[in-house]
Scaffold this motif. Sequence first.
Motif, PDB file in Angstrom:
ATOM      1  N   LEU A  54      -7.625   6.701  -9.242  1.00 52.43           N
ATOM      2  CA  LEU A  54      -6.702   7.816  -9.442  1.00 52.43           C
ATOM      3  C   LEU A  54      -7.296   9.150  -9.011  1.00 52.43           C
ATOM      4  O   LEU A  54      -6.576  10.144  -8.924  1.00 52.43           O
ATOM      5  N   VAL A  55      -8.603   9.174  -8.774  1.00 55.05           N
ATOM      6  CA  VAL A  55      -9.272  10.442  -8.454  1.00 55.05           C
ATOM      7  C   VAL A  55     -10.019  10.308  -7.131  1.00 55.05           C
ATOM      8  O   VAL A  55     -10.920   9.477  -6.998  1.00 55.05           O
ATOM      9  N   SER A  56      -9.653  11.133  -6.156  1.00 52.54           N
ATOM     10  CA  SER A  56     -10.312  11.071  -4.854  1.00 52.54           C
ATOM     11  C   SER A  56     -11.699  11.701  -4.920  1.00 52.54           C
ATOM     12  O   SER A  56     -11.956  12.592  -5.736  1.00 52.54           O
ATOM     13  N   GLN A  57     -12.550  11.237  -4.039  1.00 51.06           N
ATOM     14  CA  GLN A  57     -13.895  11.810  -3.904  1.00 51.06           C
ATOM     15  C   GLN A  57     -14.157  12.035  -2.422  1.00 51.06           C
ATOM     16  O   GLN A  57     -13.998  11.105  -1.623  1.00 51.06           O
ATOM     17  N   ALA A  58     -14.592  13.234  -2.061  1.00 50.25           N
ATOM     18  CA  ALA A  58     -14.901  13.543  -0.663  1.00 50.25           C
ATOM     19  C   ALA A  58     -13.812  12.954   0.240  1.00 50.25           C
ATOM     20  O   ALA A  58     -12.629  13.165   0.006  1.00 50.25           O
ATOM     21  N   HIS A  59     -14.228  12.216   1.294  1.00 50.03           N
ATOM     22  CA  HIS A  59     -13.237  11.558   2.149  1.00 50.03           C
ATOM     23  C   HIS A  59     -12.809  10.265   1.451  1.00 50.03           C
ATOM     24  O   HIS A  59     -13.639   9.414   1.143  1.00 50.03           O
ATOM     25  N   THR A  60     -11.519  10.133   1.220  1.00 55.10           N
ATOM     26  CA  THR A  60     -11.024   8.993   0.450  1.00 55.10           C
ATOM     27  C   THR A  60      -9.816   8.381   1.138  1.00 55.10           C
ATOM     28  O   THR A  60      -8.925   9.110   1.605  1.00 55.10           O
ATOM     29  N   VAL A  61      -9.792   7.054   1.166  1.00 60.24           N
ATOM     30  CA  VAL A  61      -8.567   6.353   1.573  1.00 60.24           C
ATOM     31  C   VAL A  61      -8.187   5.410   0.437  1.00 60.24           C
ATOM     32  O   VAL A  61      -9.007   4.639  -0.050  1.00 60.24           O
ATOM     33  N   GLU A  87      -2.528  -1.782  -4.210  1.00 55.50           N
ATOM     34  CA  GLU A  87      -3.422  -2.574  -5.058  1.00 55.50           C
ATOM     35  C   GLU A  87      -2.821  -2.729  -6.454  1.00 55.50           C
ATOM     36  O   GLU A  87      -2.023  -1.901  -6.903  1.00 55.50           O
ATOM     37  N   ASP A  88      -3.260  -3.784  -7.149  1.00 59.86           N
ATOM     38  CA  ASP A  88      -2.680  -4.111  -8.455  1.00 59.86           C
ATOM     39  C   ASP A  88      -2.705  -2.938  -9.428  1.00 59.86           C
ATOM     40  O   ASP A  88      -1.808  -2.759 -10.241  1.00 59.86           O
ATOM     41  N   GLU A  89      -3.761  -2.136  -9.358  1.00 59.45           N
ATOM     42  CA  GLU A  89      -3.891  -1.051 -10.337  1.00 59.45           C
ATOM     43  C   GLU A  89      -2.734  -0.052 -10.245  1.00 59.45           C
ATOM     44  O   GLU A  89      -2.442   0.670 -11.189  1.00 59.45           O
ATOM     45  N   PHE A  90      -2.077  -0.021  -9.067  1.00 58.91           N
ATOM     46  CA  PHE A  90      -0.957   0.893  -8.912  1.00 58.91           C
ATOM     47  C   PHE A  90       0.395   0.195  -9.027  1.00 58.91           C
ATOM     48  O   PHE A  90       1.412   0.863  -9.224  1.00 58.91           O
ATOM     49  N   THR A  91       0.432  -1.112  -8.852  1.00 54.52           N
ATOM     50  CA  THR A  91       1.733  -1.778  -8.749  1.00 54.52           C
ATOM     51  C   THR A  91       2.108  -2.551 -10.002  1.00 54.52           C
ATOM     52  O   THR A  91       3.175  -3.148 -10.038  1.00 54.52           O
ATOM     53  N   ALA A 109      -0.870  16.420  -5.293  1.00 54.55           N
ATOM     54  CA  ALA A 109      -2.171  16.666  -5.933  1.00 54.55           C
ATOM     55  C   ALA A 109      -3.256  16.883  -4.886  1.00 54.55           C
ATOM     56  O   ALA A 109      -4.115  17.773  -5.029  1.00 54.55           O
ATOM     57  N   GLU A 110      -3.211  16.100  -3.826  1.00 51.77           N
ATOM     58  CA  GLU A 110      -4.233  16.240  -2.787  1.00 51.77           C
ATOM     59  C   GLU A 110      -4.080  17.592  -2.076  1.00 51.77           C
ATOM     60  O   GLU A 110      -5.064  18.259  -1.758  1.00 51.77           O
ATOM     61  N   ALA A 111      -2.833  17.983  -1.832  1.00 49.30           N
ATOM     62  CA  ALA A 111      -2.607  19.268  -1.160  1.00 49.30           C
ATOM     63  C   ALA A 111      -3.112  20.427  -2.023  1.00 49.30           C
ATOM     64  O   ALA A 111      -3.549  21.465  -1.505  1.00 49.30           O
TER      65      ALA A 111
END
Lengths: 545, 309
Positions: free
Chosen positions: A402-409, A414-418, A437-439
Motif C-alpha cells: 500500500l506504500v510506495s518506496q522510491a521507484h515502485t511498480v 495481486e490477492d492483497e488488492f483483489t 496519492a502518488e501525484a
Amino acid sequence: MVVASAGTLAGHIKKGAYFDSVTLMTIGRHVQGLPGVLDAAVVMGTPENRAILAASGLLLPEFEQARDTDLLIALKLAEAGRVETVLAEIDQQFQLARSRKTQGAEARPRSLDGALEVLPGANLALISVAGRYAADEARAALERGLHVMLFSDNVPIDQEIALKQLAAERGLLVMGPDCGTAIVNGVPLGFANVVPRGAIGVVAAAGTGLQEVTTLIARGGGGISQALGTGGRDIKAKVGGVSFATALEALADDPHTEVILLIAKPPDPLVAERLSAIVKNVTKPVVTLFLGDRGGAEAGPATLEEAALAALALWRGADLATGLAGLPGRGQDQLAEAERMAARLPASRRYLRGLFSGGTFCAEAQVILAQDTIAAGRGFPLLAPLFSNAPTGATARLDSALVSQAHTVVDLGEDEFTQGRPHPMIDYSLRLRRLAAEAADPEVAVVLLDVVLGYGSHEDPASELAPAIAAARDRVAVVCSVTGTEADPQSRSRTVRQLEAAGAVVAPSNAAACHLAGWIARLQEDRHLGNTEPPAIVHPQENRP
Amino acid sequence: MGVALLGVGDGIVPGRYRLHSRFARVSNFVSDRDDLVAVVTPEVGTGPVNVVLDGPGDWPWESLEVMSGEVVLRHLAKAPGTGPDRSWNGGCERFRVSSEVRSDTRLERVRAAELSPVALPAAIARILDQANPSSLAFLLSMELAGPRPGAEPAGSQGAGGSAFERVLAERAREAVSLLARSDLAGCARMLRGCGYGLTPSGDDFNTGLLAALWMVESADLPGVHAAARSQSLLSNAFLDQAAAGRLNAAPRSFVQAVVRGQPDVLEASARLLAVGATSGADFAAGFLLTWKMLLERSPFQEARSLVGE
C-alpha cells in the motif's frame, strides 16, 4: 453422477444444481408415480435433509459428501435394472422444468449437464466458480470429453496436477487454473480482445501478456489462429508444463497456424528443456519470450512488443531484424518526449510509480526498468533501486503493497488488492485513489498506467481515468499504454483520445510506456543528483548480430 | 436498458457481491462475507436485503456493488455473438439511491396492551385452508385447531407419500412439541435445514419464530437465533434479518396484521401464501405457533385469555 446402486437403493447427485421447492416437490411426486419406484426423494443436500434421508432409509454413503447447494436424488426401486430408466426420466423432468422457465428467453443452464443439454455439440467448458469447487467441475467436464478453460483461481496444485494428468490421458487440454484469457476459433473467452482471425497461434502462461501480443499482432496487420492460456503455474516444476506442451503441440498440428508465439515468465529449467525439445521438432517458425530470461539468446525478443513484432515478421516471411526495425528510431523520439515532459517538473520530483492491472505488465516493467537500454555503457540499470509487491529479478519487495518506496511498480491484481473486490481491470476505484496519492507525493515525477480493453474489462475505462489524470497532470507526468483494438467494445482510438485529452501520454505498447516513463524518471533523477551528462540511448536491437 | 430502481432494503450491507442463484423473479447475490442482496421484481416487493427493480426479472447481472448512494449491477464474461443480448460482456447499470427508494422494513415492537386477539384465529384458519399441503402449515392444525383431515402434508400420512416426507413431518411435530415446552432453541435446531428448496421449510419456519421473538424483545432471541442458523447462506440471511426485526413485505404485513388485529389479515395471509411454494405458509406456521406460545407467557396472559382457543 450415479453414485451407487446398492440392491434396490440408488442415487444421483447433481452438484451445484439448485431448483425452487415447487420444482423439487413436483418432480419428487412424479418420480414416485413411476413404475417400479417404491420410494423417492429429490431434495437439497443440507445435513438435516441427509439425516432425514437416513431415517427414511434413503441415504447413500456418497450423499455424505454432498453440500447444501447440491441436489440429491434418492430412489428405492423394485429392481436395480430400472435405475438408468428412472434417472433418465428425472433428467427429462428437470429439462422440462428448465425449458418452462427459459421459454422465450436465453437458456440459462445451471449445471454442466444442463449446459450440454442446451448445447450438445460443445467441446469446451469454461469454468468460473469458487476455487474449492472448480476442480470438481473441471473433472466432470473432462469426463464428458470436454476441453477445459479454468478461469477460477485458488485451485489447489495437487488438484491441478490431477486434472492435467486426466486431460493428458484423454487427449484434452486444460487451460488454467487462473487462465483469464483465451481466443478459441475466433471466440474471445474471459478477458480477451476482438482480433481478426489469422495465421499466428499463441500459447501464453500470462493473461495480459496474451492480450498484449494478440492486440499488437492485430494492430500490426496480422491475425490470430488460436490463443491458448495455460495459467501461470503450469510451467512450474510440479505441474511440468503439461498444458503448455499440449497447447504447443496442438498449434504445431493446426493447419491454420503458420507461426507460433510462446509467452511466459521463465519456466522451471526442466519444463524449459521439455518445451525446447518439442519446439525443435516443430516445422513452423516459433518465437519464444520467457520474460526476463532470454537464456543467452540475445537475438530473441526481450519484450511482449518485440515478440509480437517478431511473430508478424516471420509470418510475412521477413527476418527478426526487419520486424524490429522501427523500434530504435522510436527510442530517439521517446527521449525527446521524455525531455519535454521532464522539463515541466521540478527537480525534486524524480520517482516513477507504476500502477498496473496486468501482472505481466508489472513484470515486464521490472525487466525493462532494470535493463541498461538507456544507460548502456554506464553500467547501471535505468532505474534503481526498484520496488514491487510482485518482484522479479533484482527488484526488491515493498515493505507494504500500500506504500510506495522510491521507484515502485505495483501489481494491483495481486490477492492483497483483489480480496472481496473485482479485478482492477474492471474496477478502477483503487487505482484512482492510488493515482491521486502518488501525484500528491512531492517526490513522484511520473505515474505509469496500463489500460486493458476488451471483453471482461471495464466498459469505459477512460471515463474513470480521465478526471483523475486531469487532476494529476499539473504535478506529475502520466504515461499510459492501452492494450486493445479498434474492434474492442471500448474502441482503442476513442480511449486514447480521451486519455490524451486529459493530459496523459499514450504509448503504443506497455514496453514503450515503460521506456518513456523510465526515461522521465531517469532524467529527473539525474537533475536531482546534478548529473548533467545526456543519456546515451542504445536500443538493445542495435547491439544484436 | 431503462430499468428503474424502486426499492433498496435497509438491511443491505454496502460492498461487492457476486451472483449466487437466479430464479424467475429473484437474483441472489452474495459477498465474500456471506452477506446477501436479492434483486427482485415488484411482485416480490421490498425487503431488508432486496433491491427492487421494475421489469420482468431474469436479468443478466452477475455482480453487484452497493454504495451509500449508488447501486451498480454488472454482467461479465459472456462470449460475444451467441445471442441477441450478448453483444459484449462489460454491461453495467448504475442506479442512484434516493431517499424515496430506501425501504423501511423494520417491524414495530408491540406491548401487551396493544395486542388484539381478533386476527389470530382468522389467520390460522386462512393459512390452514389455503396453504400448500406439503408445507409445515399442518402443524397449526395439530397444535391449534385440532386434527383436520387433509391438512397434513400430502403423503405424510397416506400410502402415496414418500418416506422422506413422513420423517420430515414427524420431525416437525417433534420440534413443535419442544416449542410447546418453551424449548425454542431445541425447536429451531430440529427444524433448521429441513425440507425442499434453497431455503428449506424448516428455515422459513424458524424465520417466523425469530420474528415473533423480536416483536416482544424476548431474551431467548439470541440463543434461538444461533440455534436456527443453518448451512444455507440464503436461509441465514433471512434468519439474521428476522432476528433484527426486519422482514420482506409480505410476511411483514402479515405479522403486523395478526398482532394488531387489523382487518386486512385475510388479504395479508393470501399475499404471504403466494411467497414460494411453501415458504409463506412455513413462515406463517413458525410465527403463529410461536406467537401462541408467547401469549401464554407473561405479560401476555391477559391477551391470551381473549384468543378463545
